[in-house]
Design a protein around this motif. Structure first.
Motif, PDB file in Angstrom:
ATOM      1  N   ILE A 253       7.985  43.517  -4.745  1.00 26.54           N
ATOM      2  CA  ILE A 253       7.510  43.772  -6.205  1.00 26.54           C
ATOM      3  C   ILE A 253       8.451  43.508  -7.122  1.00 26.54           C
ATOM      4  N   GLY A 254       9.589  44.249  -7.015  1.00 28.85           N
ATOM      5  CA  GLY A 254      10.426  43.905  -8.235  1.00 28.85           C
ATOM      6  C   GLY A 254      11.110  42.683  -8.065  1.00 28.85           C
ATOM      7  N   LEU A 255      11.639  41.949  -7.070  1.00 29.26           N
ATOM      8  CA  LEU A 255      11.915  40.641  -7.300  1.00 29.26           C
ATOM      9  C   LEU A 255      10.691  39.591  -7.948  1.00 29.26           C
ATOM     10  N   GLY A 256       9.733  39.826  -7.418  1.00 31.07           N
ATOM     11  CA  GLY A 256       8.098  39.059  -7.741  1.00 31.07           C
ATOM     12  C   GLY A 256       8.394  39.232  -9.416  1.00 31.07           C
ATOM     13  N   GLY A 257       8.570  40.609  -9.783  1.00 30.33           N
ATOM     14  CA  GLY A 257       8.445  40.858 -11.242  1.00 30.33           C
ATOM     15  C   GLY A 257       9.399  39.904 -12.200  1.00 30.33           C
ATOM     16  N   ALA A 258      10.645  39.678 -11.546  1.00 31.65           N
ATOM     17  CA  ALA A 258      11.784  38.996 -12.350  1.00 31.65           C
ATOM     18  C   ALA A 258      11.266  37.581 -12.043  1.00 31.65           C
ATOM     19  N   VAL A 259      10.760  37.129 -10.855  1.00 33.29           N
ATOM     20  CA  VAL A 259      10.253  35.627 -10.841  1.00 33.29           C
ATOM     21  C   VAL A 259       9.158  35.488 -11.919  1.00 33.29           C
ATOM     22  N   GLY A 260       8.092  36.646 -11.956  1.00 34.31           N
ATOM     23  CA  GLY A 260       7.243  36.218 -12.958  1.00 34.31           C
ATOM     24  C   GLY A 260       7.381  36.136 -14.248  1.00 34.31           C
ATOM     25  N   ALA A 261       8.568  37.102 -14.652  1.00 38.53           N
ATOM     26  CA  ALA A 261       8.849  37.040 -16.053  1.00 38.53           C
ATOM     27  C   ALA A 261       9.714  35.660 -16.453  1.00 38.53           C
ATOM     28  N   ARG A 262      10.005  34.756 -15.642  1.00 41.43           N
ATOM     29  CA  ARG A 262      10.731  33.510 -15.979  1.00 41.43           C
ATOM     30  C   ARG A 262       9.683  32.546 -15.991  1.00 41.43           C
ATOM     31  N   LEU A 263       8.536  32.606 -15.236  1.00 43.11           N
ATOM     32  CA  LEU A 263       7.467  31.842 -15.239  1.00 43.11           C
ATOM     33  C   LEU A 263       6.568  32.114 -16.249  1.00 43.11           C
ATOM     34  N   ALA A 264       6.378  33.240 -16.696  1.00 44.90           N
ATOM     35  CA  ALA A 264       5.331  33.496 -17.925  1.00 44.90           C
ATOM     36  C   ALA A 264       6.116  32.899 -19.204  1.00 44.90           C
ATOM     37  N   ARG A 265       7.320  32.768 -19.295  1.00 50.96           N
ATOM     38  CA  ARG A 265       7.860  32.150 -20.315  1.00 50.96           C
ATOM     39  C   ARG A 265       7.958  30.628 -20.528  1.00 50.96           C
ATOM     40  N   LYS A 266       7.344  30.163 -19.309  1.00 51.32           N
ATOM     41  CA  LYS A 266       7.275  28.606 -19.237  1.00 51.32           C
ATOM     42  C   LYS A 266       5.931  28.196 -19.175  1.00 51.32           C
ATOM     43  N   THR A 267       4.851  29.043 -19.178  1.00 48.65           N
ATOM     44  CA  THR A 267       3.363  28.518 -19.274  1.00 48.65           C
ATOM     45  C   THR A 267       2.795  29.056 -20.490  1.00 48.65           C
ATOM     46  N   SER A 268       1.580  28.562 -20.874  1.00 39.53           N
ATOM     47  CA  SER A 268       0.737  28.878 -21.724  1.00 39.53           C
ATOM     48  C   SER A 268      -0.767  29.221 -21.352  1.00 39.53           C
ATOM     49  N   ARG A 269      -0.881  28.914 -20.116  1.00 36.02           N
ATOM     50  CA  ARG A 269      -1.996  29.081 -19.307  1.00 36.02           C
ATOM     51  C   ARG A 269      -1.803  30.696 -18.556  1.00 36.02           C
ATOM     52  N   HIS A 270      -1.751  31.540 -19.073  1.00 35.06           N
ATOM     53  CA  HIS A 270      -1.296  32.825 -18.321  1.00 35.06           C
ATOM     54  C   HIS A 270      -2.654  33.143 -17.422  1.00 35.06           C
ATOM     55  N   LEU A 271      -3.923  33.336 -18.170  1.00 37.83           N
ATOM     56  CA  LEU A 271      -4.961  33.825 -17.263  1.00 37.83           C
ATOM     57  C   LEU A 271      -4.924  32.921 -15.938  1.00 37.83           C
ATOM     58  N   GLU A 272      -5.085  31.649 -16.037  1.00 33.69           N
ATOM     59  CA  GLU A 272      -5.201  30.693 -15.041  1.00 33.69           C
ATOM     60  C   GLU A 272      -3.910  30.979 -13.893  1.00 33.69           C
ATOM     61  N   ALA A 273      -2.737  31.334 -14.444  1.00 30.07           N
ATOM     62  CA  ALA A 273      -1.732  31.633 -13.718  1.00 30.07           C
ATOM     63  C   ALA A 273      -1.784  32.974 -12.853  1.00 30.07           C
ATOM     64  N   LEU A 274      -2.395  33.886 -13.638  1.00 28.78           N
ATOM     65  CA  LEU A 274      -2.787  35.289 -12.888  1.00 28.78           C
ATOM     66  C   LEU A 274      -3.698  35.079 -11.914  1.00 28.78           C
ATOM     67  N   GLU A 275      -4.756  34.365 -12.168  1.00 32.91           N
ATOM     68  CA  GLU A 275      -5.781  34.015 -11.065  1.00 32.91           C
ATOM     69  C   GLU A 275      -5.348  33.301  -9.904  1.00 32.91           C
ATOM     70  N   THR A 276      -4.629  32.362  -9.912  1.00 31.85           N
ATOM     71  CA  THR A 276      -3.911  31.512  -8.995  1.00 31.85           C
ATOM     72  C   THR A 276      -3.080  32.592  -8.129  1.00 31.85           C
ATOM     73  N   THR A 277      -2.289  33.382  -9.094  1.00 31.04           N
ATOM     74  CA  THR A 277      -1.247  34.350  -8.079  1.00 31.04           C
ATOM     75  C   THR A 277      -1.826  35.218  -7.270  1.00 31.04           C
ATOM     76  N   VAL A 278      -3.080  35.853  -7.973  1.00 31.08           N
ATOM     77  CA  VAL A 278      -3.964  36.978  -7.131  1.00 31.08           C
ATOM     78  C   VAL A 278      -4.397  36.239  -6.011  1.00 31.08           C
ATOM     79  N   ALA A 279      -4.933  35.237  -6.266  1.00 25.98           N
ATOM     80  CA  ALA A 279      -5.747  34.433  -5.020  1.00 25.98           C
ATOM     81  C   ALA A 279      -4.785  34.133  -3.926  1.00 25.98           C
ATOM     82  N   LEU A 280      -3.563  33.589  -4.467  1.00 27.41           N
ATOM     83  CA  LEU A 280      -2.616  33.115  -3.361  1.00 27.41           C
ATOM     84  C   LEU A 280      -1.982  34.477  -2.659  1.00 27.41           C
ATOM     85  N   THR A 281      -1.632  35.540  -3.419  1.00 29.63           N
ATOM     86  CA  THR A 281      -1.347  36.822  -2.705  1.00 29.63           C
ATOM     87  C   THR A 281      -2.255  37.324  -1.919  1.00 29.63           C
TER      88      THR A 281
END
Length: 866
Positions: A253-281
């Motif tokens: 979870i901690g490493l994922g949070g660090a990765v997600g923090a970098r990805l969140a900075r690079k996208t403007s489609r946060h809801l779509e990214a969240l939906e995709t992440t939850v579905a793939l997880t």
């Protein structure tokens, strides 16, 4: 700069919080009871308090002129609560003892919820201190990641260093230093107001982000509970195993949070990214539920390469936990920064608090549902898939392409092959030699699997029965806890009933702690007491014992410690057959506090009895147990139980009476009718032998952390040798048998057989000696057959048959021998001879199948010979 400062502070905070929570849960299990109901209440008090704190204090943080100062005060409050909690729990112990479940929950809430509420507010307060920042998802994601990685360090520090070295109370106090340090550093950094950002309306999709992150929390905790239940089947349930699994999960979870923090900075489609992440997880968790069935083989491969030492075991646990837990946990961590970006728009404190609270409450629901409903009803695999499928469908709503993730989740519903399920339930870690030969996995044994006529995923543990050619073992989380396959187990389990009943002048009221397969209960019943009541923690054990023919007339489903403290009844005999102290939590039934609870519930002439194992124990562990037992009881008799000891204590433990009736018949089968010959030592000699040293207490947890390190046979040999020395003049044949068992553990075959021959001469008609020799030859024959040493196998088999006439195991072993001889004949070109040998093997197995027609294992073996 502020982000880095707060990240460091939250790292300290996370480390302290997890160390504190680990200690809290262990201490409250002792005072409130170790049942799943009691622990669910404690979980609700602690985690629910954190959720409440996140929700309420997040709003306060947004209104605060100095959220950094608020953060500092919260950490100082956590430190104060942590420092006071051991004292408060000790003061409340009498109230816990006298209370029912509801009142115990209320007491736990009063003591633990206040600091938990403050803990829950720390992340939202830190997020509010960042409100001038633009990159909400990135910065809050960094805080979340470092807080979680701190929790990883706190988990490992508590489980491997603090608890073994300091005990529970001082671990809580030591953990308090970390939030204290974080609070003081925050004050020193300056508590002035952060430059407020411009108010902004909630981001589109904020509510959906909270819902999806809550769904991920539900899924994550269901998966963690389910995978933990399966992983302990592969590598055992020692306390180090649970520490490793929790640490790996949090690390992901901690490493994922660090990765997600970098990805969140690079996208403007946060809801779509969240939906995709939850579905793939969800898909990853679901597929990992099938991957679990590969772990037994991976464990054996690792065991063969690394060996069976303590360090190798830790490495294997870490690797196997990472294979199953890490991928899905990474997804849970990646999801947070996307959700945080949406949920914290315009209100970082309350948004973070709302998100954290929703996820935490859903986690409580997921954990509780998994323990009480999903795992017992569906099994771990399908429980994981059900939670994952729910999360995937929520994430995929309105997005067709994400339905592929839901379809991938459904793949996890595919049933694993039955033989794979049986191997998982058999506990490969406990008997790896049953699957290996010549330094590699025995492919024939692996293909055939093992005979598991019963299994049940209970609330507390997974219970199974392992049947080997007509003899049975009851397994708890893959570890054999009771068996009739080994004389030592038959003897000590019987003595736990017969010895205390024989030393008491008139035992009428008996309490039996732990049912197992019912051997001790049947021994007690043979003396015909008025009352024989069983206290058992796991209902599935009752079902397993019933299948084996034991149905106690009166049984209480409760934690034994809690039951003894709550009842005002007294008993003539209290006998305890706990799980080996190697298993997490079992050491609590060896402490001074538990034994004092037993003594307090004894009638005036009452006696208490305790199993003292010698395997996977060091001599210092055995001394600690006996020193503690003698510290509580003024009169003690120690009985020889094969490779175990049985301690009986009371006010005045006299010589055992001669048994009669059914009791005499049972003991004669074990050559133990004269119990006085099995008395190794009495209290004065024991006290002199154990010397000065520590007393086992609830706080210290010594056995729980020391016994998992005693994994090699040479420690058991040292213990047997120590018992031989303690027993000043063992009557024949027991002295020779002890020396033979010691030589066996040291790998000295010549000395073993020499001592066994001496035992035969000393007691030529002894059933004890005959069965010992027969079982040794039975094992030797099986090993020789698997390794292709067929002439040696034939010799051992013939000797075993001479000592164990009528034992059904001989039928199955002969079938294995004929099949192996058939393989050898076929390899040499003798097809006709091979055909005859296979036919003989089939006939023998069919004889066993007639007695056990439901055995899929026997059917597989027969089919393989056609």
């Amino acid at each position: 700069m502020r982000t880095r400062l707060l990240a460091f502070l939250l790292f300290l905070s996370g480390a302290g919080a997890l160390a504190l929570e680990v200690a809290w849960f262990r201490r409250t299990a002792q005072v409130a009871g170790a049942t799943s109901v009691a622990m669910a209440g404690v979980l609700a008090a602690v985690i629910g308090g954190m959720a409440l704190g996140a929700h309420l204090l997040g709003k306060v943080a947004d209104r605060s002129q100095s959220p950094l100062r608020l953060y500092a005060l919260l950490e100082l409050g956590v430190a104060l609560g942590a420092a006071l909690s051991p004292t408060l729990l000790d003061l409340a112990r009498p109230a816990f003892d006298a209370a029912g479940i509801a009142v115990r929950f209320l007491l736990a809430t009063v003591i633990l919820a206040p600091p938990a509420v403050l803990m829950g507010g720390t992340l939202p307060a830190a997020a509010a201190a960042l409100r001038a920042g633009e990159a909400r998802g990135r910065d809050i994601g960094i805080l979340y990641a470092t807080n979680t990685l701190g929790a990883v360090c706190g988990t490992f520090a508590a489980g491997f260093v603090l608890l073994p070295a300091l005990g529970l109370a001082w671990t809580m106090r030591a953990a308090a230093l970390l939030p204290l340090g974080a609070g003081l550093l925050a004050l020193l950094a300056g508590g002035g107001a952060a430059a407020p950002g411009a108010p902004s309306p909630p981001a589109p999709g904020a509510r959906r982000a909270v819902l999806l992150y809550a769904a991920s929390g539900f899924m994550g905790l269901v998966a963690e509970v389910a995978f933990t239940r399966q992983l302990v089947l592969v590598f055992g349930s020692a306390t180090y195993a649970f520490t490793t699994m929790l640490g790996v999960f949090l690390l992901g979870i901690g490493l994922g949070g660090a990765v997600g923090a970098r990805l969140a900075r690079k996208t403007s489609r946060h809801l779509e990214a969240l939906e995709t992440t939850v579905a793939l997880t969800a898909a990853v968790f679901s597929l990992s539920a099938l991957l679990v069935y590969l772990l037994p083989r991976l464990y054996l491969e690792g065991f063969l390469r690394l060996g069976g030492g303590f360090g190798a075991g830790l490495a294997l646990r870490l690797l196997l936990s990472a294979i199953v837990l890490l991928p899905g946990a990474l997804g849970l961590g990646i999801a947070f920064p996307f959700a945080a970006h949406l949920a914290t728009a315009g209100a970082p404190g309350s948004g973070t608090g709302r998100l954290y609270a929703a996820n935490t409450l859903a986690s409580i629901v997921g954990s509780t549902a998994a323990v009480f409903l999903l795992v017992p009803w569906l099994g771990p695999q399908h429980a994981t898939v059900a939670a994952a499928l729910l999360a995937a469908l929520l994430a995929a709503a309105g997005r067709r392409r994400l339905l592929l993730a839901a379809a991938a989740c459904a793949v996890g519903l595919l049933p694993a092959p039955q033989v794979a399920r049986e191997r998982l339930l058999s506990g490969v870690y406990f008997v790896p030699w049953a699957w290996t030969t010549g330094g590699k996995i025995d492919e024939r044994s692996w293909k055939e699997g093992v005979d598991i006529p019963f299994f049940e995923y209970g609330r507390e543990a997974t219970i199974s029965i392992w049947r080997w050619y007509g003899t049975d073992s009851v397994l708890i989380d893959g570890k054999a806890e009771a068996t009739n396959q080994v004389l030592s187990d038959d003897l000590h389990l019987s003595l736990l009933g017969h010895a205390p009943m024989a030393v008491h002048p008139d035992p009428q009221r008996v309490l039996i702690v732990g049912l197992g397969m019912g051997t001790t209960y049947r021994a007690v019943e043979a003396h015909k007491p008025e009352l024989a009541r069983v206290v058992e923690l796991e209902p599935a054990i009752v079902n397993a014992a019933a299948l084996l023919g034991t149905k106690p007339k009166e049984i209480v489903l409760d934690d034994a410690r809690a039951y003894l403290r709550a009842t005002d009844e007294t008993f003539d005999v209290i006998t305890s057959d706990p799980i080996h102290p190697w298993v997490r939590g079992s050491g609590d039934l060896y402490t001074k506090e538990y034994l004092e609870s037993c003594r307090a519930r004894l009638a005036p002439k009452g006696v208490a009895c305790l199993w003292v194992p010698l395997y996977q124990m060091g001599v210092s562990d055995v001394r600690d147990v006996l020193r503690t037992f003698c510290a509580v009881f003024p009169s003690v008799a120690l009985f020889y139980g094969g490779e175990d000891l049985v301690a009986v204590g009371g006010q005045d433990v006299g010589a055992p009476r001669a048994p009669s009736g059914t009791a005499k018949e049972q003991l004669e089968l074990l050559s133990a009718a004269d119990l006085s010959k099995l008395v190794v030592a009495r209290r004065d000699r024991i006290v002199a032998a154990v010397g000065d040293g520590p007393i086992l207490t609830d706080d210290a947890l010594r056995l729980e952390y020391s016994t998992p390190r005693q994994v090699d046979d040479h420690e058991a040999a040292d213990c047997l040798e120590w018992v031989h020395d303690l027993w000043a003049d063992p009557p024949p044949p027991y002295g020779s048998l002890l020396l033979a068992l010691t030589a066996k553990k040291r790998g000295d075959g010549d000395a073993m057989w020499s001592e066994l021959e001496k035992a035969q001469k000393e007691a030529p008609g002894s059933a004890h000696v005959r069965r010992t020799l027969g079982e040794l030859c039975l094992v030797g024959a099986g090993d020789a057959i698997r390794e292709g040493r067929l002439e040696e196998g034939v010799r051992y088999f013939r000797i075993a048959r001479g000592y164990l006439a009528g034992d059904t195991r001989l039928i199955g072993l002969e079938a294995d021998l004929r099949a192996a001889q058939g393989d050898a004949a076929a390899a040499a070109g003798g097809e006709a001879a091979a055909k005859d040998l296979y036919a003989t093997a089939r006939e023998l197995l069919e004889r066993l199948l007639e007695a056990d027609p439901g055995s899929d294992y026997l059917k597989r073996k027969i089919a393989a010979l056609r």
